[in-house]
Design a protein around this motif. Structure first.
Motif, PDB file in Angstrom:
ATOM      1  N   HIS A  56       0.800  -1.234   0.000  1.00  0.00           N
ATOM      2  CA  HIS A  56       0.000   0.000   0.000  1.00  0.00           C
ATOM      3  C   HIS A  56       0.823   1.270   0.000  1.00  0.00           C
ATOM      4  N   ALA A  57       2.072   1.182   0.392  1.00  0.00           N
ATOM      5  CA  ALA A  57       2.885   2.393   0.545  1.00  0.00           C
ATOM      6  C   ALA A  57       4.328   1.982   0.792  1.00  0.00           C
ATOM      7  N   TYR A  58       5.177   2.977   1.037  1.00  0.00           N
ATOM      8  CA  TYR A  58       6.532   2.667   1.485  1.00  0.00           C
ATOM      9  C   TYR A  58       6.459   2.194   2.937  1.00  0.00           C
ATOM     10  N   TRP A 101       3.037   3.101   6.427  1.00  0.00           N
ATOM     11  CA  TRP A 101       2.412   4.094   5.552  1.00  0.00           C
ATOM     12  C   TRP A 101       3.295   5.333   5.394  1.00  0.00           C
TER      13      TRP A 101
ATOM     14  N   ASN B  18       2.336   2.290  -7.980  1.00  0.00           N
ATOM     15  CA  ASN B  18       2.420   3.050  -6.732  1.00  0.00           C
ATOM     16  C   ASN B  18       2.873   4.462  -7.081  1.00  0.00           C
ATOM     17  N   ASP B  22       4.597   9.040  -2.426  1.00  0.00           N
ATOM     18  CA  ASP B  22       4.102   8.482  -1.158  1.00  0.00           C
ATOM     19  C   ASP B  22       3.853   6.977  -1.221  1.00  0.00           C
ATOM     20  N   GLY B  23       4.064   6.370  -2.376  1.00  0.00           N
ATOM     21  CA  GLY B  23       3.907   4.924  -2.497  1.00  0.00           C
ATOM     22  C   GLY B  23       2.474   4.454  -2.580  1.00  0.00           C
ATOM     23  N   HIS B  24       1.530   5.377  -2.499  1.00  0.00           N
ATOM     24  CA  HIS B  24       0.129   4.948  -2.484  1.00  0.00           C
ATOM     25  C   HIS B  24      -0.291   4.353  -3.829  1.00  0.00           C
ATOM     26  N   ILE B  25      -1.257   3.459  -3.760  1.00  0.00           N
ATOM     27  CA  ILE B  25      -1.690   2.727  -4.949  1.00  0.00           C
ATOM     28  C   ILE B  25      -2.551   3.629  -5.829  1.00  0.00           C
ATOM     29  N   ARG B  87      -5.223  -4.556  -2.486  1.00  0.00           N
ATOM     30  CA  ARG B  87      -4.612  -3.295  -2.955  1.00  0.00           C
ATOM     31  C   ARG B  87      -5.688  -2.276  -3.310  1.00  0.00           C
TER      32      ARG B  87
END
Lengths: 556, 103
Positions: A56-58, A101, B18, B22-25, B87
């Motif tokens: 979902h995130a880093y 997150w 991603n 921020d890596g968010h999907i 996800r």
């Protein structure tokens, strides 16, 4: 500042190094964001700084060397959870904490804040020697022979950015214990080190080639009595043989356990001895002065208790049954009269193993200040230890923990479940681990039932990488994907103590809901067939797995 | 070269990644915009998805790790695998972190 109780005190050299390292990483992050670095180029850099890109995130994994930290560091973890994450952190099976997150652009600032309390995220990822783990009761346990933290710290300093071992064939995990009871799973590590006193100084028994994953292996003893002065040379030689001959062509065959298995322990030992024979031993000699200098960086707590501390404690136990029950499961004998060690369970019934909110983390820091010299330890069972608590103050601590929702009386019992993050967070997982852990801990939530069942450890992994250590669970669960559905394979008989063993598969994998019922039937069957005083493992050893297989696959 | 995803009967492909910062999907819509909700992800056949994968510039679009996901068509589309459903809709163990779907 006075030296902290429990862990090594940084000096300007340590702090300057961390500052330079963060500046370097901040530049790498900036170059990644502006496109100067591709993701393929950046990935090794971020992993060397504990930053993963998960589902979902880093995710940022922060190192807690040998699991020990002080209250100001704990408060910083709470602050990071509150400011940069979603108000919680997850304590891991390598005594670290991870935040799920995290934003890439925040990472340099987070690392700076960690460095302000002498923390970092180095050695939490990559094919290097990972964060060194140790006994959660180090320096406190009544049965301890040697305090392992001093040597764990020496190994941390030796291994950190070791130029020869920064690009090993695969990750490398070290554990150090100083007790005759293995509480660190030494035999399931790439190298497990067990210290004991000898006639002329500390001696070390060393195991190599243990591990979990798709090819589980119990480590084999390579040396029984390594002298302290030869410890670093010996480990250096063990690593050199692995670095030279470990496979790099196949990630699944790259761990040291595969090499030890391929060569045989005797041939591996010969190779290490040959390496030692051509090394300049003076260069690697760990002198008494060096050990003393590291030991001096640890402050010793004043463990003076009032003469009536134990009597007060026993009177409190007699008056308060819930406290008495919690004491039975959640405390460990201390070496000092009038003191006791406490394990705070992060496994409430139906909860997520290892998770703690920022207010709980802050609360634990406050309690550490009030009751345990400002010191805390994270366990590889994903709990928290307050190691030095005066017995006459234990009831007050219990009440304070209860107010934080942290007085679950289940340490070492059936609901003290180890689980990896699983498919809810992990990019590698095949199935979710946390929901089945929650269902099982709710199912066995009754404290009376748990006490009746006794010592029984359930470990859950969401894939064959085995981060939930299912191979070492008395009951192990491995999540597998069957045509897009989650199933669980059950293993029985694993253990990570002195008699370390790999659990054996009981039968075909079951769907998640059936698995919960099957485990409940296994536990019921154990209760019905055990003899007086038998643990689950005793009964399994006496009767084999047939009764449990029959129970698990029984259909209504 | 990666083998194209095999689709079951009636299934489509959508593109996911991603976000770099921020890596968010995120999910790619028909206009080529990356959106946090799966609701309006463009539902493509295999060839169109392949072409899109080969031509888009992840760095310029601020994303990382672009790949295709098999879905049952609909609004929102429903990913075939448990992994992609998690996800798309958030971790199952924290309902408060569920991904808000656009109408």
């Amino acid at each position: 500042m006075n030296a902290p109780i429990g862990h090594y005190q940084y000096d300007s050299v340590d702090r300057d190094f961390l500052a330079a390292r963060i500046d370097e990483f901040a530049d790498q992050v900036a170059r990644r964001i502006d496109g100067a670095l591709t993701e393929d180029e950046f990935k090794p850099f971020r992993l060397m700084n504990g930053l993963y890109l998960q589902l979902h995130a880093y995710m940022l994994r922060v190192a807690i060397p040998y699991g020990t930290l002080d209250s100001r560091q704990m408060r910083m973890l709470a602050e990071i959870a509150r400011t940069y994450d979603r108000d919680y952190g997850h304590f891991t099976t390598r005594q670290n904490i991870q935040f799920n997150w995290i934003r890439l652009e925040d990472t340099p600032e987070i690392l700076r804040r960690l460095a302000s309390v002498d923390m970092h995220a180095i050695q939490t990822s990559g094919n290097c020697i990972r964060n060194v783990t140790s006994d959660q009761f180090a320096g406190a346990s009544a049965d301890e022979l040697v305090d392992p933290r001093v040597h764990a710290e020496i190994l941390r300093q030796w291994s950190t950015l070791h130029p020869e071992f920064t690009f090993l064939p695969r990750k490398f995990k070290l554990a150090v214990s100083g007790s005759p009871e293995d509480r660190v799973a030494a035999r399931f590590h790439d190298v497990g080190v067990i210290a004991r006193p000898g006639p002329d100084g500390t001696l070390f028994r060393i195991f190599v080639g243990g591990g979990m994953g798709r090819t589980p292996a119990v480590g084999k003893e390579i040396f029984d009595s390594v002298r302290e002065e030869d410890l670093l040379a010996t480990l250096e030689a063990i690593l050199r043989v692995y670095n030279a001959h470990g496979r790099r062509d196949n990630i699944y065959k790259a761990r040291i356990k595969i090499l030890v298995e391929a060569l045989g322990i005797d041939a591996y030992r010969e190779a290490v001895l040959a390496e030692l024979a051509q090394m300049d031993m003076a260069l690697y000699r760990l002198t008494p002065d060096m050990v003393a200098a590291i030991r001096a960086r640890f402050a010793a707590p004043d463990l003076t208790a009032p003469p009536d501390a134990t009597a007060t404690f026993e009177a409190d136990r007699a008056r308060h049954p819930a406290f008495d029950r919690w004491t039975r499961s959640n405390t460990h004998p201390h070496r000092a009269p009038g003191y006791i060690s406490v394990t705070v369970s992060l496994k409430p019934a139906g909860g997520i193993p290892g998770d703690a909110t920022s207010s709980q983390i802050d609360g634990l820091a406050d309690l550490a200040d009030s009751y345990s010299f400002g010191e805390l330890r994270i366990t590889h069972m994903q709990n928290v230890v307050l190691a030095h608590v005066r017995q006459d103050r234990l009831f007050d601590l219990f009440q304070a923990l209860d107010e934080l929702g942290l007085a679950t009386p289940n340490v070492g019992l059936v609901s003290d479940i180890i689980a990896c993050p699983g498919l809810d967070y992990c990019a590698l997982a095949n199935s979710r681990s946390i929901p089945i852990a929650q269902k099982l801990s709710a199912r066995f939530g009754d404290p009376t039932l748990q006490e009746e069942v006794g010592r029984l450890r359930i470990n859950i992994s969401g894939c064959i990488n085995a981060c939930g250590h299912h191979h070492a669970g008395h009951i192990g669960l491995l999540g597998v994907d069957k045509r897009g559905e989650e199933f669980f394979q059950i293993t029985l008989g694993g253990r990570s103590d002195n008699n370390a063993a790999i659990g054996e598969i009981l039968g075909p994998a079951l769907p998640e809901d059936d698995t919960v019922d099957a485990i409940a039937r296994i536990v019921d069957r154990y209760l019905s067939i055990r003899e007086l005083g038998e643990t689950f493992l005793d009964t399994l050893s006496r009767l084999g797995d047939a009764p449990f297989r029959e129970a698990a696959y029984e259909t209504a | 070269m990666k083998r194209p995803t095999r689709l079951g009967e009636g299934q489509k492909l959508i593109l996911t990644a991603n976000r770099l910062l921020d890596g968010h999907i995120v999910w790619r819509d028909a206009a080529g915009q990356w959106r946090p909700s799966i609701t309006h992800a463009a539902q493509l056949d295999t060839d169109t998805a392949q072409t899109a994968l080969e031509t888009l510039d992840a760095q310029k679009e601020g994303v990382v790790g672009v790949y295709e996901v098999a879905v049952h068509p609909g609004i929102p589309p429903s990913p075939v695998s448990v992994r992609e459903r998690i996800r798309a809709f958030g971790p199952t163990v924290h309902p408060e972190f569920a991904t808000e779907l656009e109408p």
